[in-house]
Scaffold this active site. Structure first.
Site, short mmCIF file in Angstrom:
data_model
loop_
_atom_site.label_atom_id
_atom_site.label_comp_id
_atom_site.label_asym_id
_atom_site.label_seq_id
_atom_site.Cartn_x
_atom_site.Cartn_y
_atom_site.Cartn_z
N ARG A 51 0.83 -1.21 0.00
CA ARG A 51 0.00 0.00 0.00
C ARG A 51 0.86 1.26 0.00
O ARG A 51 0.60 2.21 -0.73
CB ARG A 51 -0.89 0.02 1.26
CG ARG A 51 -1.96 -1.04 1.29
CD ARG A 51 -2.86 -0.82 2.49
NE ARG A 51 -2.05 -0.60 3.70
CZ ARG A 51 -2.54 -0.21 4.87
NH1 ARG A 51 -3.84 -0.01 5.01
NH2 ARG A 51 -1.77 -0.03 5.92
N THR A 81 6.62 0.15 10.75
CA THR A 81 6.52 0.50 12.18
C THR A 81 6.97 -0.66 13.06
O THR A 81 7.38 -1.71 12.56
CB THR A 81 5.06 0.86 12.55
OG1 THR A 81 4.23 -0.24 12.17
CG2 THR A 81 4.62 2.11 11.83
N ASN A 100 6.21 8.23 11.75
CA ASN A 100 5.19 9.00 11.05
C ASN A 100 5.86 9.90 10.02
O ASN A 100 6.70 10.71 10.36
CB ASN A 100 4.41 9.85 12.07
CG ASN A 100 3.10 10.35 11.52
OD1 ASN A 100 2.96 10.48 10.30
ND2 ASN A 100 2.16 10.65 12.38
N HIS A 144 -10.35 9.37 13.81
CA HIS A 144 -9.92 8.39 12.80
C HIS A 144 -11.11 7.67 12.18
O HIS A 144 -12.23 7.73 12.70
CB HIS A 144 -8.99 7.35 13.44
CG HIS A 144 -7.58 7.82 13.60
ND1 HIS A 144 -7.18 8.58 14.69
CD2 HIS A 144 -6.47 7.67 12.82
CE1 HIS A 144 -5.89 8.85 14.56
NE2 HIS A 144 -5.44 8.32 13.45
N LYS A 191 -10.22 1.48 12.67
CA LYS A 191 -9.01 1.47 13.51
C LYS A 191 -9.32 0.70 14.79
O LYS A 191 -10.33 0.95 15.44
CB LYS A 191 -8.61 2.91 13.83
CG LYS A 191 -7.29 3.06 14.58
CD LYS A 191 -6.92 4.54 14.66
CE LYS A 191 -5.70 4.76 15.54
NZ LYS A 191 -4.49 4.10 15.01
#
Lengths: 250, 250, 250, 250
Positions: C12, C78, C107, C135, C139
């Site tokens: 992605r 991450t 980030n 969000h 999530k």
């Protein structure tokens, strides 16, 4: 099941409509046509509602043909002057089926339609009102048609309520006070990263009311398109209807 | 205890300063003077810092007199052209005490000063930036001096970073795109109920950064005034300093 | 021209990186590898910087291998605990090239990184501060790691400035006051249509400062990724660097 | 001219009402009474409408007495349980004048009343909805009664429209997701500098609608109070009416 055909099925909006219809539990996709395809394939035998998202130069022709073929149409293509609307009404008068329906919406974003309506309702109760619209920087016109429409609705509601001019002691502004539409200041922001947004600010001594509609993506039009298809398929709106607000419980 | 005298003590701002000094645990109010009172009563024997909030026509005279009397001054009155600042510097050169201090701030609102600073820091990292300022409708000038200053800071930071013009495909705007200050579009809203507000919008593909400072009331200037009085009383800033940003840890 | 290879090129994020590199005037795409491809193809002969966007379970292995092959790495994956970072440092100590570089960022959204920094700078000057993160509703964790980080940065800055607890007379709240992180109330909103947004509110008597970062789309990470690739390619940051703030002029 | 008497004329709200009545071109101040003054002085001979802003412990007694004296009443005092309302209705049944009127409003801020109404209208059209209320930090209860009312109105409207639960994949939230009122998440922010604010967020895929009401000052209640006095004086609303929304054209 509502059988939905899509005209302009490969376009930016049409392809989303195809996907949205396929994802709706109460709908099934009938025909998906695009430029070059034969419109006469769409008939009451295979289709309850057609969703038409093409371009202004061909849309009128499509709608008139579809009406003559006896199907109901939801139109998302823009550019509908009064004269074109008259032609649609005439076609509907001579339509083959009883209570045939055409629905045209300049904006299918429910949040934008609600914001516009709320602005009109709120307008009589505030001394001040201004409109800020914010869009992506590739938009060629400013302010947006939606913002002009909102400003006009506010101006009209203020006049009807007997309100005078808004307070404004500005003596020099170097252009910073924006465009005045029907007595309402309208500001246009162009910012990379944004899509289509409108903010309406109302003020009285000590208070503010803000109504903001954000369209982040054209997928935001799909709930409005599906809602329109359902309303049209219900048969409750024979003839021509313009504007999604007619289908909302306002 | 820092001994603070106030000149313009009965004015809109000065009366708030008197109250703020009385409420500060590390300060005590020395003299509170207003128009007609004898400024020579203020001396290093009774005062560490004077806060001067009067009007542009008398402020320079007050400041020069106070410097000659050997006291440090925090000035909140506006209207300081370069020529006036030069006179203050000259007075400081001949001041009776060692390292005497004058501090002048066009804006004591910490949120506004921070917003201005953050806008300057953020500017090099975004394709687009616009400024919207919103004020009460009795303000006579638009856009606000603060908004012009912020726009200039953004324009300067963009040039220093080698950024070109912002993307903007607008062909007609009827005035809705606002005033262009140093390449940055500035919009001014006037709304009953608001006081003094500034919003800076930054955008890149897929993202936005918004910095907003709201001053709801002139009491918002008091933390900045007290901070300035403490910094000046510390003796660490001899000479003339202009701008509250010098006293913030940025 | 900076020669950039991408690992995780079909993912992605990776697919956006490939596109962004192809669109950058000062870069050219070297190798685009994905799961199953041979990492040893990437060498200093064909690549200046590798951008690695894979998954936590393979990222450490990729980075260690790439360091041993003598190339610099920008890591967007991450899940970097201290122990993993130590392994990267050790690999860099024994790296074949002089001043080899690894850069890891939790980030890459510049607006989020700036908002976090600004929150830290502003914190000492306000009585109150709260964080609202918003969000998409898919999530699974709340509040976001970014919001927790911002709250901690505010809490730390307040302590360093000697500020006590924030004013709050709330006696009963039914959970409406949110989660308290390091003394800072954090609120999490989940709303269809949103992506990743954070708003930090600061308040003093009469004033408010609001800092808001909106990420509408993961394309918003690309300017940060390209910036990191340029900084790493410059050779000015030998060793391991964590956090995009190190590459911004703050 | 509408002759208006004020009961609680020296209170925080009452003193603003006295000022507002004096400033209204179509009204004149009759009697201004406060604690200890003789309520029987207010009669249909000198007063068309009484505005009552006192405290819950005396308000019911005041209203019942005024009804018996034959005058119409606008009540701004809070704390009206059903049982108290029944007593007012009973008093109105035996009132000396034909079509006597009592009007009670839990909130006179027009922006808040409109926001509440708009939230109810919008609720059926969105997948997600959340409420954020923001107040000064000396407020003892959270969330605000207004926010609870708004959340309940949204919950009710969603049920009536056949909407199910909102999408929310949250697995752990540490309290950050706020209080759930009738299926709607409500968040309460407490920030020095703010007064009373409410923000309602609605979301669908790709779009957001935000309705925000800001009350910066209790003067914001005055337009609502004057509007109520005019409506009551018109004689068009005999009996008991609760809620300013009944007097707005919604």
């Amino acid at each position: 099941m509502i059988r939905v055909s899509v005209v302009g099925a490969k376009g930016r909006m049409g392809s989303h409509v195809v996907e949205a219809v396929n994802g709706a539990a109460d709908m099934q996709l009938a025909l998906a046509l695009d430029a070059g395809d034969d419109l006469t394939a769409i008939t009451p035998d295979n289709t309850d509602v057609v969703v038409e998202f093409t371009v202004p130069s061909v849309s009128l022709g499509n709608v008139l043909a579809l009406v003559r073929q006896g199907v109901d149409v939801v139109v998302g293509t823009t550019g509908w002057a009064d004269e074109k609307l008259d032609q649609v009404r005439a076609a509907l008068d001579g339509a083959p089926r009883e209570s045939q329906t055409v629905f045209i919406a300049p904006n299918f974003a429910i949040s934008a339609v609600l914001a516009d309506h709320f602005a009109k309702v709120a307008a009589p109760y505030f001394e001040s009102a201004e409109v800020i619209e914010l869009h992506h920087p590739t938009k060629v016109d400013a302010p947006s048609g939606t913002a002009i429409h909102t400003a006009q609705a506010i101006g009209e509601a203020r006049r009807a309520a007997g309100l005078g001019e808004m307070p404004d002691a500005t003596q020099t502004d170097g252009g910073s006070r924006g465009q005045v539409v029907d007595g309402v200041h309208v500001h246009a922001v162009r910012l990379r990263g944004l899509n289509a947004h409108e903010e309406v600010l109302f003020g009285n001594a000590g208070e503010q009311l803000v109504i903001r509609a954000d369209s982040f993506d054209r997928i935001s039009f799909m709930p409005g398109v599906l809602l329109a298809a359902r309303k049209v398929a219900s048969g409750a709106y024979p003839g021509l209807t313009v504007g999604l607000d007619h289908f909302l419980d306002l």
